[in-house]
Design an enzyme around this catalytic site. Structure first.
Site: not given
Ligand code: IMP
Ligand code: MG
Length: 371
Positions: A195, A270, A309, A315, A327
């Protein structure tokens, strides 16, 4: 300064009161410098639009002068009718006088033609024309204008004496008619859908402002703005920041760009209540959401991408598959009602998010273009 509504139309801030003051005092000084010091001019304002201009102008003209008015009208709504009506004429004897016309704005020049006609047989010593604003693109006359405060594009303006169907004259600044609608897009996509990358490419391609809610939050907190401090009090307690605080931050961000072609909202809304608040806010500006564009990517593909990733990003939330799936769950649960909200308004556009960055930009662009 924000967008204002007058009757059925929306106007955006164009020239501030401070700027106007500069144009007016500059004009007054120019006229003063060009005049023979022994000459007592008579300023004639063309009503109604000129009243603020005349008032400020003569206050900055530091020599003896007379002030009078005539009243002419050629405008109805936002376009010239062509015919100029005389509503109040001249009573003074102008023979041998230096007459200086003060006009708020010269547009087609119809009014100016009439002014030249009125004063032609008055045997004045000299006739000078001063106008605060001038629209060179519309002016189709061979008539001379001696002083111009500012040339402006062919767009309707209000404020500082100028009106739209009677209203707006008391505004101290000048506002310009908003003629084109913004392209306001809510961009959605699950974590890892690309995004951010796409928003970056699309904002350049369509000349839009990218508003990332995360960035706006971080900016406000870092710079300890009132809203940032308020948001922090909730976050410090581990509470969700109330919609109202988030929305107010967003509003401030949007209001920073009154001339934008539109916005890409990223990470907002949201919730339904945020979406509703956004609609109300945009409606006040005569704008609306053009569409919600959602990148659609199968979950398994995204999990694989994020795990990949995670190997390099470090992360921790990208390294644990169950956390990743969690998530997604959150994303699905949150966006489903929003998808519904925009679908009901025929504003939901799903875009296949599988492919190269370029391919996906291309697909998104097709939707953006149509909105
Ligand atoms: P003209 O006769 O077409 O040159 O127009 C002159 C008059 O039209 C001005 O004195 C104003 O009253 C009006 N006018 C022209 N342009 C505007 C505008 O942008 N806003 C408000 N009034 C305008
Ligand atoms: Mg006028």
């Amino acid at each position: 300064m924000a967008v204002i509504k007058i009757h059925d139309k929306y106007f955006k801030p164009y020239i501030s009161a401070e700027k106007l003051n500069k144009y007016v005092s500059f004009l007054a000084k120019e006229v003063e410098n060009d005049l023979d010091p022994n000459e007592v001019p008579i300023f004639i304002g063309i009503l109604n639009g000129c009243f603020m201009f005349v008032s400020d102008f003569v206050k900055q003209f530091n020599r003896p002068c007379e002030v009078s008015f005539v009243k002419l009208a050629s405008y109805e709504g936002i376009s010239s009718t062509g015919a100029v009506k005389h509503l109040v004429g001249i009573n003074e004897d102008l023979k041998g006088r230096t007459v200086i016309i003060l006009e708020d704005i010269i547009d087609t020049g119809n009014t100016l033609t009439e002014i030249y006609n009125i004063f032609r047989d008055k045997q004045v010593k000299e006739l000078k024309i001063v106008t605060l604003f001038f629209k060179p693109d519309v002016f189709r006359k061979e008539l001379h204008i001696d002083y111009i405060g500012k040339s402006i594009p062919d767009k309707f303006i209000v404020g500082y004496g100028l009106d739209y169907n009677g209203l707006g004259r008391n505004l101290t600044a000048i506002y310009q008619l908003k003629d084109k609608k913004m392209k306001n897009i809510v961009l959605f996509g699950p974590p890892g859908a690309g995004k951010g990358t796409q928003a970056d490419r699309l904002k350049d391609k369509f000349d839009l402002i990218h508003i990332s809610t995360g960035d706006v939050f971080r900016y406000n907190i870092k710079n300890e703005t009132e809203l940032g401090k308020l948001a922090k009090t909730f976050m410090d307690k581990g509470d969700l920041v109330p919609d109202e605080v988030t929305i107010n931050m967003l509003k401030e961000e949007v209001n920073r760009f009154p001339d934008a072609n539109g916005f890409i909202f990223d990470g907002f809304p949201r919730t339904i209540s945020q979406a509703e608040a956004l609609d109300v806010f945009l409606d006040e500006k005569g704008e609306s959401i053009s569409g919600m564009v959602a990148l659609e990517v199968p979950e398994n593909l995204l999990v694989a991408r994020l795990l990949e990733r995670g190997k390099t990003s470090g992360r921790p939330d990208d390294q644990d598959e169950s956390k990743i799936r969690n998530r997604f769950n959150e994303y699905e649960t949150k966006t489903a009602p929003l998808q519904d909200y925009y679908q009901k308004q025929n504003k939901y556009f799903g875009v296949d998010g599988v492919g190269s960055i370029e391919e996906i930009t291309e697909r998104l662009s097709e939707v953006f273009k149509a909105l």
